[in-house]
Design an enzyme around this catalytic site. Structure first.
Site, mmCIF file in Angstrom:
data_model
loop_
_atom_site.group_PDB
_atom_site.id
_atom_site.type_symbol
_atom_site.label_atom_id
_atom_site.label_comp_id
_atom_site.label_asym_id
_atom_site.label_seq_id
_atom_site.Cartn_x
_atom_site.Cartn_y
_atom_site.Cartn_z
ATOM 1 N N ASP A 167 0.860 -1.186 0.000
ATOM 2 C CA ASP A 167 0.000 0.000 0.000
ATOM 3 C C ASP A 167 0.894 1.233 0.000
ATOM 4 O O ASP A 167 1.993 1.213 0.562
ATOM 5 C CB ASP A 167 -0.911 0.017 1.231
ATOM 6 C CG ASP A 167 -2.029 -1.014 1.157
ATOM 7 O OD1 ASP A 167 -2.492 -1.310 0.039
ATOM 8 O OD2 ASP A 167 -2.441 -1.510 2.218
ATOM 9 N N ASP B 190 -6.985 -1.242 -4.661
ATOM 10 C CA ASP B 190 -8.041 -0.927 -3.696
ATOM 11 C C ASP B 190 -8.969 0.154 -4.244
ATOM 12 O O ASP B 190 -10.193 0.081 -4.088
ATOM 13 C CB ASP B 190 -7.441 -0.435 -2.375
ATOM 14 C CG ASP B 190 -6.563 -1.457 -1.690
ATOM 15 O OD1 ASP B 190 -6.763 -2.666 -1.909
ATOM 16 O OD2 ASP B 190 -5.669 -1.038 -0.929
#
Length: 161
Positions: free
Chosen positions: A120, A138
């Site tokens: 991330d 995401d």
């Protein structure tokens, strides 16, 4: 069903996976783990973190998390391909939505297979109040789900009329 009817799915999902993996690769190469690069002070940073769990770190400390996520994501990919087929060719919004979700799922699946966790790097925050870091995959999943809801709502209104 002809392969041409999967054109939207293949194009969008492939684009999402490519951008997701490219951006994650750049972050891994350019930043150290947990390093942050402010882009918009007190609002947006590029960071390098790894998420062992699902959204918001759910199930991060579960012993069988990697096989669990790989299996559930693989099942989801098959379901999404089936779900895509349920849309008529003129239902472009729904087809695009499913394609975004599929691309995001595959992007994160690649990370889980390669690293056992997901990279991330997008950190949205207001001063010290941070939203959990996320990535392109995401984002594609969230936008795709929103579009799916819109498509279902819109199709429901059309059927009522």
């Amino acid at each position: 069903m002809k392969l041409a009817q999967f054109r939207i799915l293949l194009l969008i999902a492939t684009l999402v996976v490519a951008v997701d993996q490219l951006t994650k690769g750049l972050i891994v190469r350019c930043l150290k783990l947990h390093e942050a690069l402010p882009v918009v002070p007190n609002f947006f940073d590029l960071v390098y973190v790894r998420n062992k769990g699902a959204a918001f770190g759910i199930l991060a400390n579960t012993e069988y998390r990697v096989p669990f996520f790989i299996i559930t994501t693989s099942v989801a990919v098959v379901f999404l391909a089936w779900f895509y087929r349920q849309y008529r060719p003129d239902q472009v919004l729904g087809r695009c939505a499913v394609s975004l979700v599929l691309g995001g799922a595959i992007g994160n699946l690649i990370d889980r297979v390669r690293f056992g966790e997901v990279v991330d790097f997008l950190d949205v925050h207001w001063y010290q109040y941070h939203w959990p870091a996320f990535n392109v995959a995401d984002s594609a999943i969230c936008v795709g789900v929103g579009m799916l809801l819109l498509a279902q709502w819109r199709d429901g209104i059309r059927h009522q009329a």
